[in-house]
Design a protein around this motif. Structure first.
Motif, PDB file in Angstrom:
ATOM      1  N   ASN B  41      -3.127 -61.886 -19.488  1.00 27.08           N
ATOM      2  CA  ASN B  41      -3.133 -60.552 -20.101  1.00 27.08           C
ATOM      3  C   ASN B  41      -3.777 -60.616 -21.482  1.00 27.08           C
ATOM      4  N   GLY B  42      -4.598 -59.637 -21.788  1.00 28.02           N
ATOM      5  CA  GLY B  42      -5.237 -59.593 -23.097  1.00 28.02           C
ATOM      6  C   GLY B  42      -6.432 -60.522 -23.217  1.00 28.02           C
ATOM      7  N   ALA B  43      -6.893 -61.067 -22.100  1.00 31.97           N
ATOM      8  CA  ALA B  43      -8.028 -61.986 -22.151  1.00 31.97           C
ATOM      9  C   ALA B  43      -9.347 -61.248 -22.365  1.00 31.97           C
ATOM     10  N   GLY B  44      -9.332 -59.929 -22.113  1.00 28.93           N
ATOM     11  CA  GLY B  44     -10.552 -59.146 -22.308  1.00 28.93           C
ATOM     12  C   GLY B  44     -11.222 -58.729 -21.014  1.00 28.93           C
ATOM     13  N   LYS B  45     -10.511 -58.900 -19.890  1.00 31.78           N
ATOM     14  CA  LYS B  45     -11.110 -58.569 -18.586  1.00 31.78           C
ATOM     15  C   LYS B  45     -11.446 -57.080 -18.485  1.00 31.78           C
ATOM     16  N   SER B  46     -10.429 -56.268 -18.762  1.00 28.33           N
ATOM     17  CA  SER B  46     -10.665 -54.827 -18.653  1.00 28.33           C
ATOM     18  C   SER B  46     -11.647 -54.351 -19.719  1.00 28.33           C
ATOM     19  N   THR B 202     -20.859 -56.729  -7.209  1.00 28.62           N
ATOM     20  CA  THR B 202     -19.477 -56.347  -7.509  1.00 28.62           C
ATOM     21  C   THR B 202     -18.822 -57.253  -8.547  1.00 28.62           C
ATOM     22  N   LEU B 203     -18.056 -56.636  -9.428  1.00 29.36           N
ATOM     23  CA  LEU B 203     -17.178 -57.374 -10.350  1.00 29.36           C
ATOM     24  C   LEU B 203     -15.755 -56.943 -10.055  1.00 29.36           C
ATOM     25  N   MET B 204     -14.882 -57.888  -9.728  1.00 27.96           N
ATOM     26  CA  MET B 204     -13.503 -57.531  -9.398  1.00 27.96           C
ATOM     27  C   MET B 204     -12.510 -58.322 -10.238  1.00 27.96           C
ATOM     28  N   ILE B 205     -11.689 -57.594 -10.987  1.00 27.03           N
ATOM     29  CA  ILE B 205     -10.604 -58.237 -11.722  1.00 27.03           C
ATOM     30  C   ILE B 205      -9.431 -58.410 -10.776  1.00 27.03           C
ATOM     31  N   THR B 206      -8.795 -59.572 -10.822  1.00 25.56           N
ATOM     32  CA  THR B 206      -7.603 -59.760  -9.998  1.00 25.56           C
ATOM     33  C   THR B 206      -6.630 -60.671 -10.722  1.00 25.56           C
ATOM     34  N   HIS B 207      -5.339 -60.522 -10.382  1.00 23.65           N
ATOM     35  CA  HIS B 207      -4.343 -61.450 -10.900  1.00 23.65           C
ATOM     36  C   HIS B 207      -3.924 -62.433  -9.818  1.00 23.65           C
ATOM     37  N   MET B 222     -11.600 -65.643 -17.897  1.00 26.21           N
ATOM     38  CA  MET B 222     -11.743 -65.194 -19.290  1.00 26.21           C
ATOM     39  C   MET B 222     -10.528 -65.581 -20.107  1.00 26.21           C
ATOM     40  N   HIS B 223     -10.773 -65.836 -21.379  1.00 28.95           N
ATOM     41  CA  HIS B 223      -9.683 -66.160 -22.288  1.00 28.95           C
ATOM     42  C   HIS B 223     -10.106 -65.761 -23.701  1.00 28.95           C
ATOM     43  N   GLU B 224      -9.272 -65.003 -24.371  1.00 30.44           N
ATOM     44  CA  GLU B 224      -9.531 -64.557 -25.743  1.00 30.44           C
ATOM     45  C   GLU B 224     -10.947 -64.020 -25.920  1.00 30.44           C
ATOM     46  N   GLY B 225     -11.349 -63.190 -24.993  1.00 33.15           N
ATOM     47  CA  GLY B 225     -12.624 -62.493 -25.135  1.00 33.15           C
ATOM     48  C   GLY B 225     -13.852 -63.315 -24.794  1.00 33.15           C
ATOM     49  N   ARG B 226     -13.618 -64.510 -24.225  1.00 36.33           N
ATOM     50  CA  ARG B 226     -14.778 -65.336 -23.835  1.00 36.33           C
ATOM     51  C   ARG B 226     -14.672 -65.692 -22.353  1.00 36.33           C
ATOM     52  N   HIS B 257      -0.512 -67.763 -17.824  1.00 38.09           N
ATOM     53  CA  HIS B 257       0.729 -67.036 -17.508  1.00 38.09           C
ATOM     54  C   HIS B 257       0.793 -66.883 -16.007  1.00 38.09           C
ATOM     55  N   THR B 258       1.604 -67.735 -15.400  1.00 32.28           N
ATOM     56  CA  THR B 258       1.439 -67.904 -13.968  1.00 32.28           C
ATOM     57  C   THR B 258       2.303 -67.020 -13.092  1.00 32.28           C
TER      58      THR B 258
END
Lengths: 294, 264
Positions: B41-46, B202-207, B222-226, B257-258
């Motif tokens: 969460n907060g990695a910058g995906k969205s 396609t770009l797909m965000i998933t958890h 992604m992590h911290e905007g990178r 965060h698993t």
């Protein structure tokens, strides 16, 4: 009630129905509580009355009233979309500004149209129109405007307008400039309201600076009454509902007055109707299923 | 197809709440590629998808779609190229409007809205034929208001709306996360079918890490905007979820965060 009262009420109701349709466009279609209406109704009346007393053609005066109403609505729309002022405040700002503007337009607090040429006097001079001319002209106007607004709401543009009020995020991601939609919707709405104002002034033969006060609430009450009685399943039905709502509202007011209530209490009654309509769904859910203490 | 160069987005710049959402991201996507994006969460995906779609102006960098520089175009002007499905099933459709009205609005994506009747009979046949592919019986309910549909039906409809007029780029933002497992499976299957059949980029965000590795043909993390990890081809076929978690720890120096990710 005498037949004269019924006739007068119906005529008035039809003219107010045009205003109600305008309120419907913002309040329901755009989901925008637009208070500009109080000012733009008077603006329409003031414009028409001033132009007519200056010798202009009443049909031309009515057209100008519509256009100025559109401008007033666009102004509210620009305040809201371009400068991010809240809907309510944008409307109040325009409404307040319009009070002074209307006084400027009229030059005084009221204008009499007695013995002036109006669209109604024109129409009544046609053959067979002497008795019911006002009613017929008002009815034809409502039918034509109602039909065109219905068609408009079924066009590609109209669909985008409706979606703007329903799910702005979605329709923007489908490539619609929602700011433009809101400005157009507000313009059209206030154009109709001003148009109705010019009709009412020409029918009652005067324009008054305070005639628009509380108009938004009358509009809301009429929209709600129409929706409850007729329903909103399709757009055609919804448009018919709000137009009938406008006429029925006038009918209710006429009955209340006949029962002996004084005219100055009308705004209180109108406000109560709207409050009742707005809180009923919440009261219903509150009382029908009480929450358990967890 | 999609070319992102040195994209930077900083929220609340200059205040104590300053947050770098996108930290100099460069990314290239070929036509027809299907990329899954993971990250905590907060990695910058969205934010990444939002920046591509034009939800907000970026601070620096460029976004190029099909050789057109769209960096300064507002969201509604990028709609010509981009379709998007959000996580919330309510956000992709207009509830008070009918199924056919929603469909026709999507069919006109990126076009000028004209003053002509929106729905014609030939559109209806086309809609029925497309809705039949969903297998939800919606083809007989063209004039039903969308508010009467379930979340899964609405999300399937949204997916159809996003893809039946083929976009240059399809953005999926955890679009199955809010659905029950069975419906999620169905919507994901529809996604795989349509992207394959139409060869959509396609770009797909998933958890869901399993999804991240098995759907599509490339995975970025992604992590911290990178973007800290980018795997594709043969390497991707051999990677397991555990490998992915290890890679994350090595690349970011923190734990993934698993809970939600593993069991999603």
């Amino acid at each position: 009630m005498s037949s004269l009262v019924v006739l007068g009420t119906t005529e008035q109701g039809l003219m107010y129905a045009i205003m109600v349709l305008g309120v419907y466009l913002t309040f329901r279609i755009l989901n925008y509580a637009d208070l500009t209406v109080d000012g733009s109704f008077t603006l329409g009346a003031a414009t028409a009355a001033t132009l007519i007393t200056s010798g202009y053609n009443p049909w031309f005066a009515t057209g100008v009233a519509f256009i100025l109403g559109c401008l007033a609505g666009s102004f509210t729309g620009i305040l809201h979309t371009k400068f991010k002022i809240t809907p309510l405040l944008s409307g109040i700002l325009t409404m307040t500004a319009l009070y002074s503007i209307n006084l400027r337009v009229m030059g005084k607090a009221n204008i009499s149209l007695l013995r002036e040429r109006t669209i109604f006097s024109d129409f009544e001079s046609l053959p067979y129109m002497q008795e019911y001319g006002v009613l017929i002209l008002a009815f034809l106007t409502v039918v034509i405007i109602g039909f065109f607004i219905y068609l408009f709401l079924e066009t590609e543009f109209g669909l985008a307008l409706r979606a703007t009020g329903d799910n702005e995020l979605m329709i923007r991601s489908l490539g619609v400039n929602t700011d433009l939609m809101k400005i157009t919707g507000l313009a059209l709405s206030n154009g109709l309201v001003a148009f109705a104002g010019s009709y009412v002034a020409q029918n009652q033969l005067f324009a008054d600076i305070s005639m628009g006060i509380g108009m938004i609430i009358i509009g809301l009450a009429s929209v709600i009454i129409g929706e409850v009685l007729i329903g909103t399943r399709t757009i055609a039905k919804a448009v018919l509902a709000v137009l009938c709502g406008g006429v029925i509202y006038r009918g209710i007011i006429a009955i209340v007055l006949q029962l002996g209530l004084v005219a100055t209490d009308l705004k209180l009654i109108t406000a109560l109707i709207v409050i009742l309509a707005l809180i009923t769904p919440q009261l219903r859910s509150k009382f029908s299923r009480p929450l358990k203490n967890v | 197809m999609l070319n992102v160069q040195n994209l930077v987005k900083i929220f609340n710049k200059g205040s104590v709440n300053e947050k770098t959402a996108l930290d100099n991201i460069s990314f290239n996507l070929n036509k027809g590629e299907f990329v899954t994006i993971i990250g905590s969460n907060g990695a910058g995906k969205s934010s990444f998808l939002n920046a591509i779609a034009g939800n907000f102006p970026t601070d620096s960098g460029t976004v190029i779609i099909s050789d057109k520089n769209v960096t300064t175009l507002p969201q509604y002007e990028r709609a010509k190229y981009i379709s998007r499905v959000y996580q919330d099933p309510m956000s992709g459709t207009a509830a008070s409007m009918t199924i056919e009205e929603n469909l026709v609005m999507a069919l006109r994506r990126g076009e000028k809205r004209r003053l002509k009747l929106a729905i014609r009979n030939k559109d209806k046949d086309f809609f029925r034929q497309e809705l039949r592919k969903l297998g939800l019986g919606l083809e007989d309910r063209l004039t039903t208001k969308v508010s009467l549909l379930s979340g899964g039906q609405r999300q399937a409809l949204t997916l159809l709306m996003a893809t039946f007029k083929e976009p240059e780029l399809l953005l999926l933002d955890e679009h199955t996360a809010a659905l029950d497992p069975k419906t999620a499976e169905k919507v994901l299957q529809l996604t795989c079918d349509v992207t394959r059949d139409s060869n959509l980029t396609t770009l797909m965000i998933t958890h869901n890490l399993d999804q991240a590795l098995n759907v599509g043909d490339r995975t970025i993390m992604m992590h911290e905007g990178r973007i800290i990890l980018d795997i594709h081809g043969e390497q991707r076929k051999t990677v397991t979820i555990n490998d992915l978690l290890k890679m994350f720890e090595n690349a970011s120096g923190t734990q993934f965060h698993t809970d939600r990710a593993l069991f999603a």
